[in-house]
Design a protein around this motif. Structure first.
Motif, PDB file in Angstrom:
ATOM      1  N   THR A 131       0.815  -1.219   0.000  1.00 51.56           N
ATOM      2  CA  THR A 131       0.000   0.000   0.000  1.00 51.56           C
ATOM      3  C   THR A 131       0.848   1.268   0.000  1.00 51.56           C
ATOM      4  N   MET A 164      -3.443   5.342  -0.271  1.00 51.63           N
ATOM      5  CA  MET A 164      -4.345   4.191  -0.201  1.00 51.63           C
ATOM      6  C   MET A 164      -4.903   4.032   1.207  1.00 51.63           C
ATOM      7  N   ILE A 165      -4.031   4.171   2.201  1.00 49.92           N
ATOM      8  CA  ILE A 165      -4.451   4.000   3.596  1.00 49.92           C
ATOM      9  C   ILE A 165      -5.453   5.078   3.995  1.00 49.92           C
ATOM     10  N   ASN A 170      -7.373   6.962   2.053  1.00 44.54           N
ATOM     11  CA  ASN A 170      -8.630   6.808   1.326  1.00 44.54           C
ATOM     12  C   ASN A 170      -9.426   5.610   1.829  1.00 44.54           C
ATOM     13  N   PHE A 171      -8.719   4.576   2.250  1.00 43.31           N
ATOM     14  CA  PHE A 171      -9.394   3.421   2.847  1.00 43.31           C
ATOM     15  C   PHE A 171     -10.118   3.838   4.125  1.00 43.31           C
ATOM     16  N   MET A 220      -8.509   0.602  -2.616  1.00 42.34           N
ATOM     17  CA  MET A 220      -7.058   0.682  -2.800  1.00 42.34           C
ATOM     18  C   MET A 220      -6.640   0.581  -4.268  1.00 42.34           C
ATOM     19  N   THR A 235      -7.637   3.805  -5.895  1.00 41.74           N
ATOM     20  CA  THR A 235      -6.723   4.893  -5.520  1.00 41.74           C
ATOM     21  C   THR A 235      -5.437   4.821  -6.339  1.00 41.74           C
ATOM     22  N   TRP A 236      -4.927   3.616  -6.519  1.00 39.70           N
ATOM     23  CA  TRP A 236      -3.717   3.422  -7.325  1.00 39.70           C
ATOM     24  C   TRP A 236      -3.946   3.872  -8.765  1.00 39.70           C
TER      25      TRP A 236
END
Length: 243
Positions: free
Chosen positions: A186, A190-191, A193-194, A228, A231-232
């Motif tokens: 990650t 990502m974190i 947005n998670f 995730m 987001t990537w």
């Protein structure tokens, strides 16, 4: 295993005991008003997580698309069926338990409690978050709500509520361990947005707990899986195109 999971499991275990032993002292009005407060607390937890998002379009897309996937494949129905299967061996251990509820009402309420404690969006989100980041804030906050919730349900169901802590420990522990393996893949975006995605589910949970709107919480869970990769994709491909 994150300390948050242990605290959450103990809150259900002890809450069930308290409700069984002292449940008759809780009036119907007390239970109803406390549940409304639970809803407000869940919304507050959700808002605090949403403000962390770094790419709003990616989070919104994940919530909408994830919910659509859940509805399409009827994830909520499958989770309910899983709870029904889990309920059968638990019920056998408490066949002699006396309850003021009818057999059908007892079974229906027990399935509801299993889903609430073992497959809620808050628990899933909190377990994954704790596994990836080591932050047990969500789980510890959830534990406070679960203690009183378990006590309220135990007023009618009895000792069986405390027993649900066992499958809860297994499920949340497995989620946390899986998250630990995912974490090296990650990024900070990502974190965050998670966490924000989980925040939207917490707000929806709050609305449902307060009986304001019956959101399809279980069907929204896939959003936390696809956030995730989305987001990537948003960071590496969409944002460069937008300049």
């Amino acid at each position: 295993m994150p300390i948050g999971i242990i605290i959450n499991v103990l809150s259900v275990l002890i809450g069930g005991v308290v409700g069984t032993l002292a449940g008759k002292r809780f009036s119907s009005e007390f239970k109803a008003m406390l549940t409304l407060v639970f809803g407000v607390c869940a919304m507050g937890m959700g808002i605090s997580a949403i403000v962390l998002m770094t790419q709003m379009p990616a989070v919104i897309l994940s919530v909408v698309l994830g919910t659509a996937i859940g509805l399409k494949f009827r994830l909520g129905k499958w989770i309910h069926q899983g709870a029904v299967l889990m309920q059968k061996p638990i019920t056998r251990l408490f066949e002699g338990h006396h309850s003021d509820l009818s057999h059908e009402a007892f079974m229906s309420t027990l399935v509801t409690v299993i889903v609430l404690f073992c497959a809620s969006s808050t628990g899933i989100y909190g377990s994954i978050d704790a596994g990836m980041t080591g932050d047990s804030t969500i789980l510890i906050s959830k534990s406070i709500l679960d203690f009183f919730t378990a006590a309220i349900f135990a007023c009618n169901l009895g000792w069986v509520v405390s027993f649900i802590a066992i499958p809860q420990l297994i499920i949340f522990g497995a989620l946390s361990l899986s998250a630990q393996m995912i974490f090296p893949l990650t990024t900070p975006d990502m974190i965050l947005n998670f966490k924000a995605c989980g925040g939207f589910l917490l707000i929806a949970t709050g609305f449902r707990m307060a009986n304001i709107k019956d959101f399809p919480i279980a069907d929204m869970i896939p959003a936390m899986i696809i956030i995730m990769p989305i987001t990537w994709l948003w960071t590496d491909f969409v944002m460069p195109l937008l300049g």
